[in-house]
Scaffold this motif. Structure first.
Motif, PDB file in Angstrom:
ATOM      1  N   ARG A 178      18.573   0.947   0.983  1.00 31.51           N
ATOM      2  CA  ARG A 178      18.454   1.942   2.041  1.00 31.51           C
ATOM      3  C   ARG A 178      16.987   2.204   2.399  1.00 31.51           C
ATOM      4  NH1 ARG A 178      19.737   6.532   0.389  1.00 31.51           N
ATOM      5  NH2 ARG A 178      20.534   6.170  -1.725  1.00 31.51           N
ATOM      6  N   ALA A 179      16.137   2.266   1.374  1.00 32.42           N
ATOM      7  CA  ALA A 179      14.713   2.495   1.640  1.00 32.42           C
ATOM      8  C   ALA A 179      14.069   1.282   2.313  1.00 32.42           C
ATOM      9  CB  ALA A 179      13.987   2.830   0.338  1.00 32.42           C
ATOM     10  N   ALA A 180      14.524   0.081   1.954  1.00 31.08           N
ATOM     11  CA  ALA A 180      13.996  -1.124   2.606  1.00 31.08           C
ATOM     12  C   ALA A 180      14.381  -1.149   4.080  1.00 31.08           C
ATOM     13  CB  ALA A 180      14.504  -2.380   1.893  1.00 31.08           C
ATOM     14  N   ASN A 181      15.587  -0.705   4.389  1.00 30.60           N
ATOM     15  CA  ASN A 181      16.002  -0.625   5.791  1.00 30.60           C
ATOM     16  C   ASN A 181      15.159   0.383   6.561  1.00 30.60           C
ATOM     17  OD1 ASN A 181      18.047  -2.530   5.531  1.00 30.60           O
ATOM     18  ND2 ASN A 181      19.579  -1.001   4.969  1.00 30.60           N
ATOM     19  N   GLU A 182      14.704   1.418   5.856  1.00 30.53           N
ATOM     20  CA  GLU A 182      13.916   2.468   6.486  1.00 30.53           C
ATOM     21  C   GLU A 182      12.437   2.101   6.590  1.00 30.53           C
ATOM     22  OE1 GLU A 182      12.680   7.143   5.534  1.00 30.53           O
ATOM     23  OE2 GLU A 182      13.785   5.946   4.063  1.00 30.53           O
ATOM     24  N   PHE A 183      11.867   1.509   5.495  1.00 30.96           N
ATOM     25  CA  PHE A 183      10.427   1.297   5.406  1.00 30.96           C
ATOM     26  C   PHE A 183      10.014  -0.176   5.396  1.00 30.96           C
ATOM     27  CE2 PHE A 183       9.995   5.729   4.593  1.00 30.96           C
ATOM     28  CZ  PHE A 183       8.650   6.042   4.740  1.00 30.96           C
ATOM     29  N   GLY A 184      10.969  -1.077   5.427  1.00 35.90           N
ATOM     30  CA  GLY A 184      10.607  -2.481   5.292  1.00 35.90           C
ATOM     31  C   GLY A 184      10.342  -2.845   3.849  1.00 35.90           C
ATOM     32  N   VAL A 185       9.640  -3.954   3.640  1.00 34.97           N
ATOM     33  CA  VAL A 185       9.446  -4.471   2.282  1.00 34.97           C
ATOM     34  C   VAL A 185       8.061  -4.141   1.725  1.00 34.97           C
ATOM     35  CG1 VAL A 185       9.449  -6.530   0.829  1.00 34.97           C
ATOM     36  CG2 VAL A 185      11.109  -6.311   2.684  1.00 34.97           C
ATOM     37  N   GLY A 186       7.010  -4.615   2.352  1.00 33.02           N
ATOM     38  CA  GLY A 186       5.677  -4.469   1.774  1.00 33.02           C
ATOM     39  C   GLY A 186       5.101  -3.074   1.911  1.00 33.02           C
ATOM     40  N   GLY A 187       4.218  -2.724   0.955  1.00 32.60           N
ATOM     41  CA  GLY A 187       3.489  -1.468   1.044  1.00 32.60           C
ATOM     42  C   GLY A 187       2.454  -1.483   2.148  1.00 32.60           C
ATOM     43  N   GLY A 188       1.974  -2.682   2.502  1.00 29.73           N
ATOM     44  CA  GLY A 188       1.099  -2.842   3.651  1.00 29.73           C
ATOM     45  C   GLY A 188      -0.375  -2.647   3.394  1.00 29.73           C
ATOM     46  N   ALA A 189      -0.725  -1.692   2.559  1.00 31.44           N
ATOM     47  CA  ALA A 189      -2.131  -1.386   2.296  1.00 31.44           C
ATOM     48  C   ALA A 189      -2.221  -0.625   0.986  1.00 31.44           C
ATOM     49  CB  ALA A 189      -2.719  -0.551   3.438  1.00 31.44           C
ATOM     50  N   SER A 190      -3.437  -0.325   0.576  1.00 34.70           N
ATOM     51  CA  SER A 190      -3.609   0.469  -0.638  1.00 34.70           C
ATOM     52  C   SER A 190      -3.171   1.909  -0.375  1.00 34.70           C
ATOM     53  CB  SER A 190      -5.081   0.449  -1.068  1.00 34.70           C
ATOM     54  OG  SER A 190      -5.853   1.247  -0.187  1.00 34.70           O
ATOM     55  N   HIS A 191      -2.973   2.651  -1.470  1.00 38.21           N
ATOM     56  CA  HIS A 191      -2.590   4.054  -1.343  1.00 38.21           C
ATOM     57  C   HIS A 191      -3.633   4.849  -0.572  1.00 38.21           C
ATOM     58  CE1 HIS A 191       0.970   4.304  -4.027  1.00 38.21           C
ATOM     59  NE2 HIS A 191       0.399   3.300  -4.671  1.00 38.21           N
ATOM     60  N   LEU A 192      -4.895   4.449  -0.647  1.00 37.84           N
ATOM     61  CA  LEU A 192      -5.977   5.209  -0.027  1.00 37.84           C
ATOM     62  C   LEU A 192      -6.209   4.847   1.435  1.00 37.84           C
ATOM     63  CD1 LEU A 192      -8.512   5.281  -2.983  1.00 37.84           C
ATOM     64  CD2 LEU A 192      -7.065   7.138  -2.160  1.00 37.84           C
ATOM     65  N   VAL A 193      -5.480   3.852   1.918  1.00 38.55           N
ATOM     66  CA  VAL A 193      -5.604   3.508   3.335  1.00 38.55           C
ATOM     67  C   VAL A 193      -4.380   4.076   4.058  1.00 38.55           C
ATOM     68  CG1 VAL A 193      -5.886   1.624   5.004  1.00 38.55           C
ATOM     69  CG2 VAL A 193      -7.031   1.525   2.797  1.00 38.55           C
ATOM     70  N   ASN A 194      -3.292   3.295   4.149  1.00 29.55           N
ATOM     71  CA  ASN A 194      -2.070   3.889   4.705  1.00 29.55           C
ATOM     72  C   ASN A 194      -0.839   3.368   3.984  1.00 29.55           C
ATOM     73  OD1 ASN A 194      -1.844   1.301   5.790  1.00 29.55           O
ATOM     74  ND2 ASN A 194      -0.958   2.027   7.722  1.00 29.55           N
ATOM     75  N   GLY A 195      -0.999   3.078   2.691  1.00 28.55           N
ATOM     76  CA  GLY A 195       0.101   2.534   1.907  1.00 28.55           C
ATOM     77  C   GLY A 195       0.823   3.546   1.042  1.00 28.55           C
ATOM     78  N   HIS A 196       0.476   4.829   1.176  1.00 23.13           N
ATOM     79  CA  HIS A 196       1.083   5.867   0.322  1.00 23.13           C
ATOM     80  C   HIS A 196       2.224   6.544   1.078  1.00 23.13           C
ATOM     81  CE1 HIS A 196       1.199   8.566  -3.089  1.00 23.13           C
ATOM     82  NE2 HIS A 196       1.160   9.621  -2.283  1.00 23.13           N
ATOM     83  N   SER A 197       3.433   6.005   0.912  1.00 20.10           N
ATOM     84  CA  SER A 197       4.594   6.512   1.647  1.00 20.10           C
ATOM     85  C   SER A 197       5.145   7.778   0.997  1.00 20.10           C
ATOM     86  CB  SER A 197       5.690   5.448   1.689  1.00 20.10           C
ATOM     87  OG  SER A 197       6.312   5.348   0.413  1.00 20.10           O
ATOM     88  N   HIS A 198       6.071   8.428   1.705  1.00 17.17           N
ATOM     89  CA  HIS A 198       6.660   9.631   1.121  1.00 17.17           C
ATOM     90  C   HIS A 198       7.536   9.283  -0.082  1.00 17.17           C
ATOM     91  CE1 HIS A 198      10.970   9.611   2.274  1.00 17.17           C
ATOM     92  NE2 HIS A 198      10.598   9.037   3.395  1.00 17.17           N
ATOM     93  N   HIS A 199       8.025   8.026  -0.145  1.00 13.85           N
ATOM     94  CA  HIS A 199       8.779   7.604  -1.343  1.00 13.85           C
ATOM     95  C   HIS A 199       7.845   7.530  -2.560  1.00 13.85           C
ATOM     96  CE1 HIS A 199      12.590   6.936   0.570  1.00 13.85           C
ATOM     97  NE2 HIS A 199      12.081   6.077   1.443  1.00 13.85           N
TER      98      HIS A 199
END
Length: 384
Positions: free
Chosen positions: A63-84
């Protein structure tokens, strides 16, 4: 440039029965698996609570993959820190009883990041001789004065702490030792550290989920506070059944890691779906206490049966139940004989364990049944 000298080293490792090879898994993590196209009953996974293939955990990931896709995309300090990610950190902080938690991509990166963020050449690090490789590497890379004490030898640790005039002193230990299965004497270690004004860091990779009334690991098992264990590390790929790692501690500790832990700053965040799945596995880990109860019953059953067969077991009340064989070639042959009977247990050999202590590392899971443990015991009797 030729790699002939590397080829010679590989040949030597094969001759010494130390060569490592991978098997290809074609099934989920569960007691009955398919490896290299053949079915086996496996006793070598760290999925201690049987959550890696739990349908609710799988559903949360999907369900989360359907919502957010697969990769984190970036580091937590850039824009990789999702609400999950954020929700998991908050849930783990509550679970561990610590103010803050910081997620890392792997346990290895968590350990490297913490030690190197806290220490430099002005400091000293004291490590149990049987600590995990990631902890030992972290200490060596930090530049701090690196000292090892004999396994669980609190008196030797205290003596070495007393002789140190380092700016900062960090005592580092596994909570549950991954190859022996025994538990560190944490109350005594923490007392020795407090006497020397040293910090304690515990890597409880193999304790979370298995030890403690609610699965809170060695800190809960011994009822140790944040003041006694200021740096608490856990991995998510074992008892939690997912992937990644975390560090739990004070506001100051976590903010220090965010600023200075290079393995946190310079890497992509774990997939958000994995964080969502881990939130579900954490819920199950706490709620379904029957998993720990069943696991403990299987541990008792195995130990009683193995001792009746004449095997000498190590002092372990955890899911890690090593049978020390000694000789690497003998351990490898016993593993192959078990495979011929459809039982898969890895032969653990140097340098993973000290020379002369090659072993069959039996690991039990709440997903195993009593009948499967009995089948393992029957197979062990035939290769004894």
């Amino acid at each position: 440039m030729s790699f002939s000298d590397l080829a010679q080293e590989l040949t030597l490792r094969k001759q010494q029965s130390l060569y490592r090879q991978r098997s290809v898994l074609a099934s989920p993590q569960q007691p009955e698996v398919v490896l290299d196209g053949k079915p086996f009953l496996a006793f070598c996974s760290n999925d201690y609570l049987g959550l890696a293939n739990h349908p609710d955990v799988v559903d949360a990931l999907q369900r989360a993959a359907n919502e957010f896709g697969v990769g984190g995309g970036a580091s937590h300090l850039v824009n990789g820190h999702s609400h999950h990610h954020h929700a998991l950190e908050e849930a783990l902080a509550e679970f561990t009883g610590r103010p803050r938690v910081l997620l890392f991509s792997t346990g290895y990166m968590a350990n490297l990041g913490v030690v190197n963020a806290l220490l430099d050449k002005r400091d000293a690090v004291f490590q149990d001789r049987l600590n995990h490789a990631s902890l030992l590497d972290a200490g060596l890379l930090s530049g701090a004065r690196f000292q090892r004490y004999q396994h669980n030898d609190v008196a030797q640790l205290a003596a070495r702490l007393a002789r140190s005039d380092a700016r900062r002193k960090l005592v580092v230990t596994d909570g549950v030792f991954s190859m022996d299965g025994d538990v560190a004497p944490l109350p005594a270690l923490c007392h020795a550290a407090q006497e020397a004004q040293a910090w304690v860091m515990v890597d409880d990779a193999h304790g979370f989920g298995c030890l403690g009334q609610s699965g809170g690991g060695v800190a809960e098992h011994f009822q140790l506070t944040e003041e006694q264990v200021p740096v608490l590390v856990g991995t998510l790929g074992k008892g939690f059944g997912t992937a990644g790692a975390f560090v739990a501690g004070s506001e100051v500790l976590i903010e220090t890691l965010i600023q200075f832990a290079r393995t946190y700053i310079y890497t992509t965040s774990m997939p958000p779906a994995v964080a969502a799945a881990t939130c579900k596995s954490l819920e199950l880990l706490q709620k379904e206490s029957w998993r720990r109860e069943h696991l403990n019953a299987l541990i008792e059953r195995f130990r009683a049966g193995a001792q009746q067969l004449g095997f000498t077991l190590m002092d372990s009340q955890t899911p890690i139940q090593p049978i020390v064989v000694g000789d690497a070639d003998k351990a490898l042959k016993m593993s192959e004989q078990l495979k011929a009977q459809g039982i898969y247990i890895s032969a653990i050999r140097p340098p993973t364990v000290p020379a002369g202590s090659a072993r069959l590392r039996v690991t039990l899971s709440a997903a195993h049944t009593e009948a499967q443990v009995d089948r393992l015991l029957a197979a062990l009797e035939s290769v004894r």
